[in-house]
Design a protein around this motif. Structure first.
Motif: not given
Length: 315
Positions: A162, A169, A270, A274-275, A278
């Motif tokens: 992760y 990212l 997006l 997502t960043t 996470v």
């Protein structure tokens, strides 16, 4: 670059970068020479945007490939494959947008540069297939790296993956932000407008946010990570610009680059979302035994070199 697969992966990206930038530069040069002074008018600025974005994209991809191979980071290599696929879409969109820019009274010019425009996505697509082939071999070479860094614990392995995804990212967030900003500055915004000043001001703010977020997650600095994650939320408000591309009052400004700007804006949103998600997972993993692996476990010699060094010491 110690193996054939590593060298081939990097060389494939380098060769296609040279070919594609050459094709783009030829298109730019021919159109600029033919149009002369009127080249700076809004409909033709898409060509300036085209060459600037491709140079940025190819330089970014070369850096990412070198960094991934140096770090033996298979997750970043997978990110490069996805990025390269996006380049295929982007280069195909540029064919459409250049046709739109040159459609009025420039049919002869369009036919002259069209072969260069078509070659670019073909080369990017062909190199993508080669990259996938070499990635399969690199996956076998680098598959043991996480075990080397964090040991045999499945929990630590998952947390470290992760962390790698989050850092990857952030790098792609940087590219998307610079890409969108570059298009707006080149094609649309007037230097005298308030929006131009706000866009320029946003550049150091966002770059500082990305750098600070990467430093905070690596060093597990909770207060800095909290601020960085909190700032990501208002940054997502940049998505509002998507409406301006299609509103009747402003769509004329974006008509020749609207397709590319739309794709970049959606992807950037997006990626940032997502960043953020996470990043929350990485923040949750703070103080759980991963700090030493983040700060000291990423730089090491390959096993072959370690064995050779041990042999020389013993000898």
């Amino acid at each position: 670059m110690g193996t054939r697969a590593q060298r081939a992966f990097f060389i494939t990206i380098g060769v296609q970068a040279v070919i594609v930038i050459t094709m783009v530069a030829c298109t730019f040069g021919i159109v600029h020479a033919y149009l002369g002074d009127i080249f700076d008018l809004v409909p033709y600025k898409t060509l300036s945007c085209y060459i600037a974005l491709f140079i940025l994209a190819e330089a970014f991809e070369l850096f990412m490939a070198y960094d991934a191979l140096r770090m033996r980071n298979i997750i970043q290599l997978l990110g490069i494959i996805l990025f390269h696929g996006a380049l295929i879409v982007f280069s195909a969109l540029q064919v459409h947008e250049t046709r739109a820019a040159l459609s009025d009274n420039n049919e002869w010019l369009l036919h002259k540069v069209e072969p260069f425009l078509i070659v670019a996505p073909c080369i990017v697509a062909a190199s993508w297939l080669f990259l996938i082939f070499w990635l399969k071999q690199l996956y076998g070479e680098f598959g043991w790296v996480i075990f080397h860094v964090v040991g045999a614990s499945p929990k630590l392995k998952s947390m470290y993956q992760y962390y790698q995804i989050f850092i990857c990212l952030l790098k792609f967030d940087f590219f998307c932000f610079v890409g969108v900003t570059m298009q707006l500055l080149i094609v649309v915004l007037s230097t005298n407008s308030a929006e131009f000043g706000l866009t320029i001001t946003a550049i150091p703010v966002v770059l500082t946010l990305i750098a600070g977020c990467g430093y905070a997650v690596r060093r597990e600095i909770k207060w800095m990570m909290s601020i960085a994650l909190a700032l990501m939320l208002p940054c997502m408000g940049y998505f509002y610009k998507l409406a301006r591309f299609y509103l009747p009052l402003s769509q004329a400004e974006y008509i020749t680059t609207r397709a590319t700007l739309t794709v970049f804006t959606i992807v950037a949103f997006l990626l940032l979302l997502t960043t953020f998600l996470v990043g929350l997972k990485c923040f949750y993993d703070f103080d759980k035994g991963l700090l030493d692996s983040k700060t000291h476990g990423q730089f090491y010699k390959p096993v072959r070199q370690q064995a050779l060094g041990a042999f020389k010491i013993g000898d």
